[in-house]
Design a protein around this motif. Structure first.
Motif, PDB file in Angstrom:
ATOM      1  N   LYS A  75       0.835  -1.210   0.000  1.00  0.00           N
ATOM      2  CA  LYS A  75       0.000   0.000   0.000  1.00  0.00           C
ATOM      3  C   LYS A  75       0.864   1.252   0.000  1.00  0.00           C
ATOM      4  CE  LYS A  75      -4.087  -1.952   2.295  1.00  0.00           C
ATOM      5  NZ  LYS A  75      -4.924  -1.916   3.530  1.00  0.00           N
ATOM      6  N   HIS A  76       1.918   1.243   0.799  1.00  0.00           N
ATOM      7  CA  HIS A  76       2.812   2.401   0.875  1.00  0.00           C
ATOM      8  C   HIS A  76       3.414   2.706  -0.500  1.00  0.00           C
ATOM      9  CE1 HIS A  76       5.854   5.113   2.635  1.00  0.00           C
ATOM     10  NE2 HIS A  76       6.694   4.539   1.780  1.00  0.00           N
ATOM     11  N   VAL A  77       3.873   1.655  -1.191  1.00  0.00           N
ATOM     12  CA  VAL A  77       4.493   1.831  -2.508  1.00  0.00           C
ATOM     13  C   VAL A  77       3.463   2.333  -3.512  1.00  0.00           C
ATOM     14  CG1 VAL A  77       5.517   0.581  -4.451  1.00  0.00           C
ATOM     15  CG2 VAL A  77       6.364   0.188  -2.129  1.00  0.00           C
ATOM     16  N   PHE A  78       2.275   1.727  -3.521  1.00  0.00           N
ATOM     17  CA  PHE A  78       1.239   2.123  -4.479  1.00  0.00           C
ATOM     18  C   PHE A  78       0.868   3.595  -4.289  1.00  0.00           C
ATOM     19  CE2 PHE A  78      -2.942   2.703  -6.233  1.00  0.00           C
ATOM     20  CZ  PHE A  78      -2.977   1.879  -7.345  1.00  0.00           C
ATOM     21  N   VAL A  79       0.607   3.971  -3.046  1.00  0.00           N
ATOM     22  CA  VAL A  79       0.169   5.345  -2.773  1.00  0.00           C
ATOM     23  C   VAL A  79       1.274   6.341  -3.106  1.00  0.00           C
ATOM     24  CG1 VAL A  79      -0.557   6.941  -0.956  1.00  0.00           C
ATOM     25  CG2 VAL A  79      -1.512   4.623  -1.041  1.00  0.00           C
ATOM     26  N   THR A  80       2.528   5.994  -2.765  1.00  0.00           N
ATOM     27  CA  THR A  80       3.651   6.890  -3.052  1.00  0.00           C
ATOM     28  C   THR A  80       3.808   7.106  -4.555  1.00  0.00           C
ATOM     29  OG1 THR A  80       4.803   6.161  -1.050  1.00  0.00           O
ATOM     30  CG2 THR A  80       6.127   7.247  -2.745  1.00  0.00           C
ATOM     31  N   LEU A  81       3.801   6.000  -5.312  1.00  0.00           N
ATOM     32  CA  LEU A  81       3.952   6.108  -6.768  1.00  0.00           C
ATOM     33  C   LEU A  81       2.776   6.860  -7.384  1.00  0.00           C
ATOM     34  CD1 LEU A  81       5.324   2.545  -7.669  1.00  0.00           C
ATOM     35  CD2 LEU A  81       6.610   4.683  -7.558  1.00  0.00           C
ATOM     36  N   TYR A  82       1.584   6.650  -6.852  1.00  0.00           N
ATOM     37  CA  TYR A  82       0.404   7.368  -7.365  1.00  0.00           C
ATOM     38  C   TYR A  82       0.540   8.863  -7.122  1.00  0.00           C
ATOM     39  CZ  TYR A  82      -4.433   8.919  -7.907  1.00  0.00           C
ATOM     40  OH  TYR A  82      -5.567   9.592  -8.305  1.00  0.00           O
ATOM     41  N   ASN A  83       0.931   9.227  -5.913  1.00  0.00           N
ATOM     42  CA  ASN A  83       1.059  10.652  -5.579  1.00  0.00           C
ATOM     43  C   ASN A  83       2.159  11.330  -6.383  1.00  0.00           C
ATOM     44  OD1 ASN A  83      -1.016  10.532  -3.717  1.00  0.00           O
ATOM     45  ND2 ASN A  83       0.335  10.088  -1.989  1.00  0.00           N
ATOM     46  N   GLU A  84       3.154  10.561  -6.822  1.00  0.00           N
ATOM     47  CA  GLU A  84       4.241  11.117  -7.637  1.00  0.00           C
ATOM     48  C   GLU A  84       3.922  11.054  -9.128  1.00  0.00           C
ATOM     49  OE1 GLU A  84       7.990   9.355  -6.650  1.00  0.00           O
ATOM     50  OE2 GLU A  84       7.810   9.796  -4.508  1.00  0.00           O
ATOM     51  N   GLY A  85       2.750  10.569  -9.479  1.00  0.00           N
ATOM     52  CA  GLY A  85       2.365  10.486 -10.886  1.00  0.00           C
ATOM     53  C   GLY A  85       2.966   9.301 -11.611  1.00  0.00           C
ATOM     54  N   LEU A  86       3.525   8.335 -10.868  1.00  0.00           N
ATOM     55  CA  LEU A  86       4.155   7.171 -11.483  1.00  0.00           C
ATOM     56  C   LEU A  86       3.213   5.969 -11.535  1.00  0.00           C
ATOM     57  CD1 LEU A  86       7.748   7.434  -9.949  1.00  0.00           C
ATOM     58  CD2 LEU A  86       7.031   7.950 -12.294  1.00  0.00           C
ATOM     59  N   ILE A  87       2.055   6.086 -10.918  1.00  0.00           N
ATOM     60  CA  ILE A  87       0.982   5.114 -11.109  1.00  0.00           C
ATOM     61  C   ILE A  87      -0.239   5.901 -11.581  1.00  0.00           C
ATOM     62  CG2 ILE A  87      -0.744   3.754  -9.856  1.00  0.00           C
ATOM     63  CD1 ILE A  87       1.416   2.305  -8.422  1.00  0.00           C
ATOM     64  N   TYR A  88      -0.900   5.392 -12.613  1.00  0.00           N
ATOM     65  CA  TYR A  88      -2.069   6.067 -13.147  1.00  0.00           C
ATOM     66  C   TYR A  88      -3.085   5.031 -13.623  1.00  0.00           C
ATOM     67  CZ  TYR A  88      -0.051   4.967 -17.733  1.00  0.00           C
ATOM     68  OH  TYR A  88       0.459   4.309 -18.825  1.00  0.00           O
ATOM     69  N   ARG A  89      -4.298   5.478 -13.796  1.00  0.00           N
ATOM     70  CA  ARG A  89      -5.364   4.617 -14.319  1.00  0.00           C
ATOM     71  C   ARG A  89      -5.730   5.133 -15.703  1.00  0.00           C
ATOM     72  NH1 ARG A  89     -11.484   4.063 -12.816  1.00  0.00           N
ATOM     73  NH2 ARG A  89     -11.863   1.827 -13.078  1.00  0.00           N
ATOM     74  N   GLY A  90      -5.739   4.217 -16.668  1.00  0.00           N
ATOM     75  CA  GLY A  90      -6.029   4.657 -18.024  1.00  0.00           C
ATOM     76  C   GLY A  90      -6.587   3.527 -18.867  1.00  0.00           C
ATOM     77  N   GLU A  91      -7.113   3.902 -20.034  1.00  0.00           N
ATOM     78  CA  GLU A  91      -7.692   2.928 -20.965  1.00  0.00           C
ATOM     79  C   GLU A  91      -6.669   2.646 -22.057  1.00  0.00           C
ATOM     80  OE1 GLU A  91     -12.189   2.231 -22.419  1.00  0.00           O
ATOM     81  OE2 GLU A  91     -11.255   4.033 -23.221  1.00  0.00           O
ATOM     82  N   LYS A  92      -6.256   1.394 -22.146  1.00  0.00           N
ATOM     83  CA  LYS A  92      -5.246   1.001 -23.128  1.00  0.00           C
ATOM     84  C   LYS A  92      -5.542  -0.410 -23.622  1.00  0.00           C
ATOM     85  CE  LYS A  92      -1.107   3.558 -21.643  1.00  0.00           C
ATOM     86  NZ  LYS A  92       0.335   3.409 -21.379  1.00  0.00           N
ATOM     87  N   ILE A  93      -4.849  -0.769 -24.687  1.00  0.00           N
ATOM     88  CA  ILE A  93      -4.889  -2.163 -25.131  1.00  0.00           C
ATOM     89  C   ILE A  93      -3.978  -2.958 -24.192  1.00  0.00           C
ATOM     90  CG2 ILE A  93      -4.258  -3.781 -26.946  1.00  0.00           C
ATOM     91  CD1 ILE A  93      -6.668  -2.238 -27.713  1.00  0.00           C
ATOM     92  N   ILE A  94      -4.548  -3.979 -23.598  1.00  0.00           N
ATOM     93  CA  ILE A  94      -3.756  -4.814 -22.688  1.00  0.00           C
ATOM     94  C   ILE A  94      -3.860  -6.275 -23.150  1.00  0.00           C
ATOM     95  CG2 ILE A  94      -3.821  -3.325 -20.666  1.00  0.00           C
ATOM     96  CD1 ILE A  94      -6.277  -6.169 -20.866  1.00  0.00           C
ATOM     97  N   ASN A  95      -3.032  -7.120 -22.546  1.00  0.00           N
ATOM     98  CA  ASN A  95      -3.122  -8.559 -22.806  1.00  0.00           C
ATOM     99  C   ASN A  95      -4.242  -9.117 -21.919  1.00  0.00           C
ATOM    100  OD1 ASN A  95      -0.636  -8.739 -24.461  1.00  0.00           O
ATOM    101  ND2 ASN A  95       0.360  -8.178 -22.541  1.00  0.00           N
ATOM    102  N   TRP A  96      -5.225  -9.746 -22.566  1.00  0.00           N
ATOM    103  CA  TRP A  96      -6.370 -10.240 -21.803  1.00  0.00           C
ATOM    104  C   TRP A  96      -6.432 -11.768 -21.881  1.00  0.00           C
ATOM    105  CZ3 TRP A  96      -9.514  -8.175 -18.338  1.00  0.00           C
ATOM    106  CH2 TRP A  96     -10.670  -8.875 -17.976  1.00  0.00           C
ATOM    107  N   ASP A  97      -6.484 -12.400 -20.703  1.00  0.00           N
ATOM    108  CA  ASP A  97      -6.642 -13.853 -20.621  1.00  0.00           C
ATOM    109  C   ASP A  97      -8.148 -14.147 -20.544  1.00  0.00           C
ATOM    110  OD1 ASP A  97      -6.972 -16.496 -19.770  1.00  0.00           O
ATOM    111  OD2 ASP A  97      -5.151 -16.484 -18.560  1.00  0.00           O
ATOM    112  N   PRO A  98      -8.740 -14.699 -21.606  1.00  0.00           N
ATOM    113  CA  PRO A  98     -10.194 -14.905 -21.619  1.00  0.00           C
ATOM    114  C   PRO A  98     -10.665 -16.087 -20.770  1.00  0.00           C
ATOM    115  CG  PRO A  98      -9.232 -15.706 -23.660  1.00  0.00           C
ATOM    116  CD  PRO A  98      -8.115 -15.065 -22.893  1.00  0.00           C
ATOM    117  N   VAL A  99      -9.728 -16.910 -20.313  1.00  0.00           N
ATOM    118  CA  VAL A  99     -10.091 -18.010 -19.419  1.00  0.00           C
ATOM    119  C   VAL A  99     -10.076 -17.537 -17.975  1.00  0.00           C
ATOM    120  CG1 VAL A  99      -9.432 -20.293 -18.562  1.00  0.00           C
ATOM    121  CG2 VAL A  99      -9.333 -19.806 -21.019  1.00  0.00           C
ATOM    122  N   ALA A 100      -8.942 -16.932 -17.560  1.00  0.00           N
ATOM    123  CA  ALA A 100      -8.862 -16.380 -16.207  1.00  0.00           C
ATOM    124  C   ALA A 100      -9.628 -15.062 -16.091  1.00  0.00           C
ATOM    125  CB  ALA A 100      -7.396 -16.157 -15.820  1.00  0.00           C
TER     126      ALA A 100
END
Length: 840
Positions: free
Chosen positions: A153-178
């Motif tokens: 949690k500490h790492v996620f929040v720190t990276l998010y606050n520094e702009g190094l984690i973001y949420r966005g819409e992109k083409i990703i690799n999708w496993d249709p079974v899992a």
């Protein structure tokens, strides 16, 4: 006293629990220098595989070696929660009992996952014990422990606050079974049969068409443009016009984009922004609509019209038939192409437009690249060539998709309320906030393993003492998954490398060099090998059968030969123990050493020096070869035989010293059998060999002794005697040392050593020594052998003379080959003359 017969099952019984109960595995002695090893945590989904046995064997060798050298050595055990694999296993188990994951609900499903984890983690600990791993269980960790959860949690929040984690819409690799996103490292590419489907995209209000080639016609329902290169004179006049999308008969634009390669195919590409990463970027540049035409299970959705509900494969087959009937299909061009498969489920991965969480990698990767330029702070790869693997990954890296559509794992610490997003260690206090349903990629938490397991982000004593770790041991296939991520997270959050050295080994293959797999049926369960041959045999084979960075071929015969080697040591130890039973501290002495005593102590001293040198360089294969040669040849075959002729207190003391040091040198490789034999020694420096001192080189035992020639001579005389069926003989010599030893070893009276030649048959051993014997009873056999050799030499000489008389051969053949032929001819003529003389 040792049993007459070596039995690995009885030898390995109870020792592990005894070591563990006495605290030999534990760290924390502040009077000693700290040393730390990173264990690659196995996942909790089943048995340890042979590769993990290789990993942990190499690590255990290091930890035992360091403990014996006086280090406060920490080997912290642990396991990772393996989000995708574990969830799949639990879902499968529930399904077999008629239970649906979603009907059960998140909390009860997580309870089932914890039950699974507890069951299989116990299995893994049992397997660690069978492998003899000296793990400090007082510090055992799990990636879902409270402290690791806090660190994540500490790492996620720190990276998010520094702009190094973001949420966005992109083409990703999708496993249709899992039904989850995958990182690029979790995609395995295989060559599959496929085809290029050439289709007509008619230009609006025209009979003309653009020829488009695609490997995935089922995605055309999501086409929102076709692209041509603006520099392509065949098509650039069409930019801005429209084409008619087949089947749907709707208009889509022709756009100009450099993504279209003028040299590849027809130079025209269909653009499907929601199902191809390159098309996604083209769509961004031209503001194109993104249309997803598949559901999460890779079946076609409502945008596919009448094909809705079909699997992508079924849709392709039916669609191609329809296109052919409509005259849209131009041709089908069969081909083999590389297709991505899910590492966990083996499903074909679908490029899929999805809103996910990402780590912005460029700043983190650049820091690693810069740090690797500093020899004092870099991660040192062994072998060094694997540094290029890490650096290349850092140079070409892309943003890391870290969200997974699962329930088992670290839940993303983000909450939503309408369009608002809140990211924090704890949930927002106000009502109405809903937490993100997804969890983080398992590698996100595993990347923090070297420091989070030591108490970070708290400033703990363990963190300050044992970080950075000294060494990580892992396979080269894990560098992108784990090594790289530990490195950039370590630098980012601790301002230090996670480990000083990274020892890389290869992959384990079968005897034919093939990768082990279920489909080939060539996998090997290390627990089965241990049952058959013992842990010590497996460990020694794994540790000594390949050099760092190289693949290893599993060969059961070699494991069996290692068992034979241990049996040889066992029998030698029984001999020593039977002969030193009266030895104690009062009569133990290394005074008045004989030449054979000095010879073996000098050999042992050099072995210790070599062992230390190569152990420190992680060259366990070299150490293993040196140990094998010394134990089998020098100690068992020679010194033990020599000692039988001079069994006094000094010889007994030398036997004890050499055996003790052999056991200590072998102990990191073979912990069980060395402990068993060591416990029987009448004099020892510790209660257990595990806490004894590793041997040290000393100038005291540097002796200039000339015994190797004598032993080689004994071997040659024995061979000559055997080959010629000689019973009684004399040894003629010009200048010969150690006659007493030769006499004892050959059981020959000293009157049989002569300095004048006699009229008996002579066989020359070397320039100083010959054997004379009466071979009258063997005359007929000897005559037959001489005549056969005479005939062979005459035929060979005739062939060579004919060859060398051929001017064409002599002028055209390589000069060194011609010279070799001439030398061989000369030698054969000399040998023939000697035989003719002997026949006369």
């Amino acid at each position: 006293m040792l049993d007459k017969k070596y039995d690995h099952i009885s030898v390995e019984k109870n020792k592990y629990e005894n070591w563990k109960n006495k605290g030999y595995f534990e760290s924390g002695d502040l009077s000693k220098k700290a040393y730390t090893i990173v264990i690659p945590p196995p996942n909790v989904t089943g048995k340890l595989h042979l590769g993990h046995a290789w990993d942990t064997t190499l690590q255990d060798i290091l930890i035992r070696y360091k403990k014996m050298n006086g280090y406060d050595a920490l080997w912290l055990p642990g396991m990772d929660h393996a989000a995708i694999a574990t969830e799949a296993k639990v879902v499968q188990k529930l399904k077999a009992n008629g239970i649906n994951k979603y009907e059960l609900g998140r909390e009860k499903f997580l309870d089932e996952c914890w039950n699974w984890t507890h069951e299989y983690s116990d299995n893994i600990r049992c397997q660690w014990a069978k492998l003899g791993l000296a793990l400090d269980y007082t510090k055992e960790a799990f990636t879902l422990d409270s402290n690791l959860t806090k660190a994540v949690k500490h790492v996620f929040v720190t990276l998010y606050n520094e702009g190094l984690i973001y949420r966005g819409e992109k083409i990703i690799n999708w496993d249709p079974v899992a039904k989850t996103a995958l990182s690029n490292e979790e995609v395995i590419y295989k060559d599959d049969e496929g085809a290029f489907y050439h289709l007509k995209y008619f230009i609006e209000d025209s009979e003309d068409y653009l020829e488009v080639a695609t490997t995935r016609p089922e995605t055309l329902f999501g086409d929102t443009a076709v692209a041509v290169n603006p520099k392509d004179t065949r098509y650039n006049h069409l930019i801005g016009k429209n084409v008619v999308l087949p089947i749907l008969n709707k208009l889509i634009p022709i756009v100009g984009d450099e993504h279209a390669d003028m040299e590849f195919g027809t130079g025209v590409v269909k653009i499907t922004p929601a199902h191809d990463p390159n098309d996604f970027e083209v769509g961004n540049r031209h503001n194109l609509e993104r249309i997803k035409v598949m559901n999460e299970d890779a079946t076609m959705n409502e945008f596919a019209g009448k094909y809705c509900g079909m699997t992508r494969e079924e849709c392709r087959d039916v669609l191609v038939k329809d296109l052919k009937e409509l005259g849209i299909l131009i041709s089908i061009e069969p081909m083999v192409h590389s297709v991505g498969h899910s590492e966990r489920t083996d499903a074909i991965v679908e490029p899929y437009l999805s809103r996910q969480w990402f780590v912005k990698m460029r700043p983190l990767a650049d820091r690693v690249l810069e740090n690797q330029k500093n020899k004092d702070t870099k991660v040192n790869f062994v072998p060094p060539r694997f540094e290029k693997t890490m650096n290349h990954w850092m140079e070409i890296t892309y943003d890391w998709c870290i969200s997974r559509q699962l329930w088992w794992g670290h839940r993303i610490p983000a909450w939503y309320k309408g369009d608002q997003v809140y990211v924090g260690i704890t949930a927002p206090k106000e009502d109405g906030w809903v937490q993100d349903e997804d969890v983080l990629d398992t590698w996100f938490s595993s990347a923090l393993w070297p420091f989070a397991t030591l108490g970070w982000p708290n400033n703990t004593d363990d963190y300050n003492r044992y970080y950075p770790n000294d060494v990580l041991v892992t396979g080269y296939d894990i560098i992108p998954f784990w090594v790289n991520r530990m490195t950039f997270q370590g630098l980012k959050f601790t301002n230090n490398r996670p480990f000083k050295d990274c020892l890389i080994h290869g992959l384990i293959r079968d005897k034919k060099g093939r990768k082990m797999s279920k489909s080939l049926g060539n996998g090997v369960d290390p627990m089965d090998v241990i049952e058959e041959y013992g842990c010590d045999s497996l460990r020694y084979f794994l540790a000594t059968s390949s050099a760092p960075g190289m693949d290893l071929r599993y060969d059961e015969e070699k494991v069996k030969s290692t068992w034979n080697f241990i049996n040889k040591l066992w029998n030698a130890s029984r001999f020593v123990l039977m002969n030193i039973d009266t030895l104690n501290k009062n009569n133990y002495t290394l005074d008045n050493l004989s030449i054979s005593d000095k010879w073996i102590l000098n050999k042992l001293n050099n072995l210790i020096k070599l062992s230390r040198k190569h152990m420190d360089k992680y060259e366990f294969n070299v150490v293993g070869a040196e140990l094998y040669s010394f134990i089998w040849d020098d100690f068992c075959d020679w010194y033990i035989e020599l000692s039988k002729h001079n069994m006094n207190d000094t010889t007994k003391s030398v036997l004890l010293k050499v055996l003790t040091d052999i056991l200590k040198l072998l102990h990191p490789f073979m912990p069980f059998v060395t402990e068993e034999i060591y416990s029987m020694l009448p004099i020892k420096d510790a209660e257990s060999i595990m806490i004894s001192a590793y041997p040290k080189y000393t100038k005291k035992f540097d002796f200039d002794v000339k015994l190797d020639y004598t032993l080689d001579l004994i071997t040659k005389i024995r061979k000559t005697k055997l080959e010629n069926s000689i019973k009684e003989y004399y040894i003629y010599y010009i200048n010969l040392d150690n006659i007493d030893i030769i006499s004892d070893m050959l059981k020959l009276d000293k009157s049989n050593f002569i300095t004048s030649k006699n009229n008996l048959n002579e066989i020359v051993i070397d320039k100083n020594v010959s054997v004379f014997y009466d071979g009258s009873e063997n005359r007929e056999k000897e005559l037959e052998n001489l005549l056969k050799e005479k005939e062979r030499l005459e035929n060979s000489i005739s062939r060579r003379e004919k060859l060398l008389s051929n001017e064409n051969y002599v002028s055209k053949a390589p000069q060194n080959i011609v010279e070799q032929e001439k030398n061989n001819l000369k030698l054969e003529k000399e040998n023939l003359a000697a035989i003719v003389s002997k026949l006369k």
